[in-house]
Design an enzyme around this catalytic site. Structure first.
Site, PDB file in Angstrom:
ATOM      1  N   ASP A  21       0.268  -5.803   3.987  1.00  0.00           N
ATOM      2  CA  ASP A  21       1.289  -6.719   4.588  1.00  0.00           C
ATOM      3  C   ASP A  21       1.071  -7.218   5.898  1.00  0.00           C
ATOM      4  OD1 ASP A  21       3.750  -8.021   5.288  1.00  0.00           O
ATOM      5  OD2 ASP A  21       4.857  -6.197   5.147  1.00  0.00           O
ATOM      6  N   TYR A  23       2.270 -10.038   7.450  1.00  0.00           N
ATOM      7  CA  TYR A  23       3.157 -10.612   7.793  1.00  0.00           C
ATOM      8  C   TYR A  23       4.511  -9.877   8.221  1.00  0.00           C
ATOM      9  CZ  TYR A  23       0.802 -14.667   6.376  1.00  0.00           C
ATOM     10  OH  TYR A  23      -0.354 -15.463   6.354  1.00  0.00           O
ATOM     11  N   ASP A  24       4.555  -8.395   7.782  1.00  0.00           N
ATOM     12  CA  ASP A  24       5.524  -7.531   8.107  1.00  0.00           C
ATOM     13  C   ASP A  24       6.666  -7.885   7.554  1.00  0.00           C
ATOM     14  OD1 ASP A  24       6.568  -5.301   9.034  1.00  0.00           O
ATOM     15  OD2 ASP A  24       7.619  -6.304  10.878  1.00  0.00           O
ATOM     16  N   TYR A  25       6.663  -8.297   5.895  1.00  0.00           N
ATOM     17  CA  TYR A  25       7.929  -8.643   5.291  1.00  0.00           C
ATOM     18  C   TYR A  25       8.668  -7.131   5.058  1.00  0.00           C
ATOM     19  CZ  TYR A  25       5.934 -12.947   3.678  1.00  0.00           C
ATOM     20  OH  TYR A  25       5.500 -14.121   3.940  1.00  0.00           O
TER      21      TYR A  25
END
Length: 71
Positions: A21, A23-25
């Site tokens: 991850d 994009y740090d979802y």
């Protein structure tokens, strides 16, 4: 998602919705717990519309991945 044994605090199972991850979802959505027929048998499931754009169905007793679909 992390499932812990309420009596002992030990890890029962885990599932990573977005591997690698970058994009740090953060998955802060509230899961829906349901008892339903899944593929012809009664199953305790966890339904999760994740921030990464996919809708997941997991077996909530084992953590087994059952299904995913783009939201």
């Amino acid at each position: 998602m992390v499932a812990l044994d309420a009596d002992t605090g030990k890890l029962k199972w885990f599932f990573q919705f977005t591997p690698h991850d970058s994009y740090d979802y953060d998955s802060v959505q509230i899961p829906v717990l349901a008892d339903m027929d899944w593929q012809g048998r009664p199953t305790k499931v966890m339904l999760w519309a994740n921030r990464n754009g996919f809708f997941y169905v997991l077996d909530r007793t084992t953590g087994n991945f059952s299904w995913v679909s783009p939201s």
